[in-house]
Write an enzyme that holds these catalytic residues in place. Structure first.
Site, PDB file in Angstrom:
ATOM      1  N   ASP A   1       0.844  -1.228   0.135  1.00  0.00           N
ATOM      2  CA  ASP A   1       0.062  -0.070   0.093  1.00  0.00           C
ATOM      3  C   ASP A   1       1.139   1.206  -0.028  1.00  0.00           C
ATOM      4  O   ASP A   1       0.767   2.051   0.778  1.00  0.00           O
ATOM      5  CB  ASP A   1      -0.768  -0.153   1.194  1.00  0.00           C
TER       6      ASP A   1
ATOM      7  N   LYS B   1       2.556   3.208  -6.029  1.00  0.00           N
ATOM      8  CA  LYS B   1       1.760   2.108  -7.040  1.00  0.00           C
ATOM      9  C   LYS B   1       3.166   1.852  -7.832  1.00  0.00           C
ATOM     10  O   LYS B   1       3.278   0.827  -8.399  1.00  0.00           O
ATOM     11  CB  LYS B   1       0.582   2.357  -7.660  1.00  0.00           C
TER      12      LYS B   1
ATOM     13  N   ASP C   1      -3.063  -2.965  -2.768  1.00  0.00           N
ATOM     14  CA  ASP C   1      -4.033  -1.940  -2.975  1.00  0.00           C
ATOM     15  C   ASP C   1      -4.181  -1.056  -4.017  1.00  0.00           C
ATOM     16  O   ASP C   1      -3.112  -0.817  -4.515  1.00  0.00           O
ATOM     17  CB  ASP C   1      -4.234  -1.095  -1.570  1.00  0.00           C
ATOM     18  N   ASN C   2      -5.100  -0.733  -4.614  1.00  0.00           N
ATOM     19  CA  ASN C   2      -5.331   0.307  -5.633  1.00  0.00           C
ATOM     20  C   ASN C   2      -4.709   0.039  -7.038  1.00  0.00           C
ATOM     21  O   ASN C   2      -4.152   0.799  -7.404  1.00  0.00           O
ATOM     22  CB  ASN C   2      -4.897   1.480  -4.990  1.00  0.00           C
TER      23      ASN C   2
ATOM     24  N   GLU D   1     -12.660   3.590   0.368  1.00  0.00           N
ATOM     25  CA  GLU D   1     -11.281   4.112   0.889  1.00  0.00           C
ATOM     26  C   GLU D   1     -11.305   4.460   2.279  1.00  0.00           C
ATOM     27  O   GLU D   1     -12.071   5.389   2.722  1.00  0.00           O
ATOM     28  CB  GLU D   1     -10.696   5.221   0.041  1.00  0.00           C
TER      29      GLU D   1
END
Length: 154
Positions: free
Chosen positions: A95, A98, A123-124, A153
Site C-alpha cells: 500500500d 503504486k 491495494d489500488n 477508501e
C-alpha cells in the site's frame, strides 16, 4: 473486510507491509494476526513513521509484534532477513507507491522472501493503478491472481 477475511483464512505468522503511512492499516493488520505472529512494516518518510510509531504503540503493539522500519522499500527489502529477522513472509500487503509494486515484488522474489503459498495483497491496482504489476501477477505463472473491487477508501 477483504484484508480481515484473508488474515482470518490464512492466519499468517510473518507479515510484511510496504507503506505504513500513519499506521492505521498497520494496526488493522496487527489486530488480525494470530497469537505469536509478527508484522514488519516499512515507511520511507521519517515524519510519517514517527506518527505511525505512536499510533502503533498506543494501540498496544510492542516491537516484538510490530516492527516499524524507516527507509525506502528498495533498500529495506534486501536487508529484511539479516537486519530485521524476517526470513520469509507468509503475507505481504502493498500500500505504498503504486509505481514501486512490481519492482518490490521482483525484489521479494529475487531475495526469496516469499514463503511457499504466500499471499500478496496490493491495494489500488486499478485506480490510481499499477498496470505493470497487475500484468506481471496475471501472466508470470507464479501467482493465482484475483481482483477484488471495493468502493470504499478507509
Amino acid at each position: 473486510r477483504i484484508v480481515e477475511r484473508l488474515l482470518a483464512e490464512r492466519a499468517p505468522r510473518r507479515v510484511l507491509e510496504l507503506g505504513t503511512y500513519c499506521g492505521y492499516g498497520t494496526v488493522l493488520l496487527a489486530q488480525g494476526l494470530p497469537p505469536g505472529a509478527r508484522l514488519v512494516t516499512v515507511q520511507p518518510d521519517p515524519r510519517h513513521a514517527a506518527v505511525a510509531e505512536k499510533v502503533i504503540r498506543l494501540a498496544g503493539f510492542d516491537e516484538r509484534t510490530v516492527e516499524l522500519v524507516v527507509g525506502p522499500s528498495e533498500e529495506v527489502i534486501p536487508r529484511l532477513r539479516e537486519k530485521h529477522g524476517l526470513p520469509q513472509a507468509d503475507f505481504v500487503f502493498m500500500d505504498h507507491w503504486k509505481r514501486c509494486y512490481l519492482r518490490d515484488l521482483r525484489l521479494l522474489e529475487s531475495h526469496r522472501l516469499l514463503a511457499a503459498g504466500a499471499t500478496v495483497l496490493a491495494d489500488n491496482v486499478l485506480f490510481p493503478g499499477a498496470p505493470h504489476f497487475l500484468q506481471y501477477a496475471k501472466t508470470c505463472g507464479r501467482y493465482r491472481c484475483r481482483v477484488h473491487r471495493a468502493s470504499l477508501e478507509y
